[in-house]
Design an enzyme around this catalytic site. Structure first.
Site, PDB file in Angstrom:
ATOM      1  N   TYR A 190       0.823  -1.201   0.000  1.00 59.05           N
ATOM      2  CA  TYR A 190       0.000   0.000   0.000  1.00 59.05           C
ATOM      3  C   TYR A 190       0.867   1.265   0.000  1.00 59.05           C
ATOM      4  CZ  TYR A 190      -3.618   3.338   1.365  1.00 59.05           C
ATOM      5  OH  TYR A 190      -4.480   4.414   1.403  1.00 59.05           O
ATOM      6  N   LYS A 195       1.441   3.852  -3.209  1.00 61.25           N
ATOM      7  CA  LYS A 195       0.997   5.232  -3.033  1.00 61.25           C
ATOM      8  C   LYS A 195       2.157   6.204  -3.254  1.00 61.25           C
ATOM      9  CE  LYS A 195      -3.405   4.750  -2.084  1.00 61.25           C
ATOM     10  NZ  LYS A 195      -4.419   5.204  -3.069  1.00 61.25           N
TER      11      LYS A 195
END
Length: 256
Positions: free
Chosen positions: A155, A159
């Site tokens: 994640y 990002k």
């Protein structure tokens, strides 16, 4: 302040709940025609009806963001249906925090390639809007997790990759008046969301997270939407390549 958005055409992915829905709602309230997508057809239909009730043209379709051809077809149809695209918001996320190969694949397909594919499909519409009206905007939802690591995480890494990608898009397209910016939220609370579920099922951990934030609370989706819509507007015409951290000061790093 008049954000000069009335009559603009906007496309928002992952827009039936949470941050994406708040962005679509606020764009409509500012007078934009809006096209949205998400995976659940019934939720898309309900959201489109609500957007139309705000007095703008709205359209939507159920799309699996990981399906590249379907995603690109949605963006193209959205541009044709709305009569152009002035604003593109890539908001959909796999929202997986692990480091298993499946987690990396999901974050890459949905977050990273989702942004790349939506932009490539929308580029002709955005370039046309920028040439005709002097400004077009591509916005990407990232996360404070891009700069916060306590362990290996697909994640956070994906990002962070989005922020790097956005800077390159911004520099390549600045002369065309086609801007690209990133909004990086901190903790955002809404029913059914990640932190809403933590609040409901892990109250002790939720209380710890509240204490970590100097503001003593989490953000609302509407607060993230307000920052996004401002960056999408012609009022931000000289702002491009920026990663705007909207985290209530939960991070300690200097952001520049």
């Amino acid at each position: 302040m008049d954000l000069q958005l009335k009559g603009k055409k906007a496309v928002v992915t992952g827009a039936t709940r949470g941050i994406g829905r708040a962005i679509a709602d606020l764009l409509a309230e500012e007078g934009c025609d809006v096209a949205i997508c998400a995976r659940n057809a019934d939720q898309v239909e309900a959201a489109v009806a609500d957007l139309k009730a705000k007095g703008v043209n709205a359209w939507g379709r159920a799309v699996d963001i990981a399906d590249g051809p379907a995603l690109k077809a949605f963006v193209k149809e959205a541009g044709e249906t709305l009569g152009g695209i002035d604003i593109l918001v890539s908001n959909a996320s796999a929202l997986v925090q692990g480091s298993a190969e499946a987690d990396w694949q999901a974050m890459f397909e949905i977050d990273m390639l989702g942004a790349v594919r939506t932009f490539e499909a929308a580029r002709p519409f955005l370039e046309s809007a920028a040439a005709e009206r002097g400004d077009a905007a591509f916005l990407i939802t990232s996360s404070v997790s891009a700069a916060e690591a306590t362990g290996a995480s697909a994640y956070g890494a994906m990002k962070a990759a989005l922020i790097h990608y956005a800077k390159g898009v911004a520099r390549e397209n600045a002369a065309k008046h086609l801007r690209c910016n990133v909004i990086s939220p901190g903790t955002v609370l809404f029913d059914g969301g990640v932190w809403g579920n933590v609040r409901d099922h892990m109250p002790d951990f939720f209380a710890q997270m509240i204490k970590r934030n100097p503001t003593g609370r989490m953000a609302t989706p509407e607060e993230i939407a307000a920052a996004t819509v401002f960056l999408a507007s012609p009022r931000s015409a000289f702002t491009t390549g920026v990663n705007l951290l909207v985290d209530g000061a939960i991070s300690s790093r200097v952001n520049f």
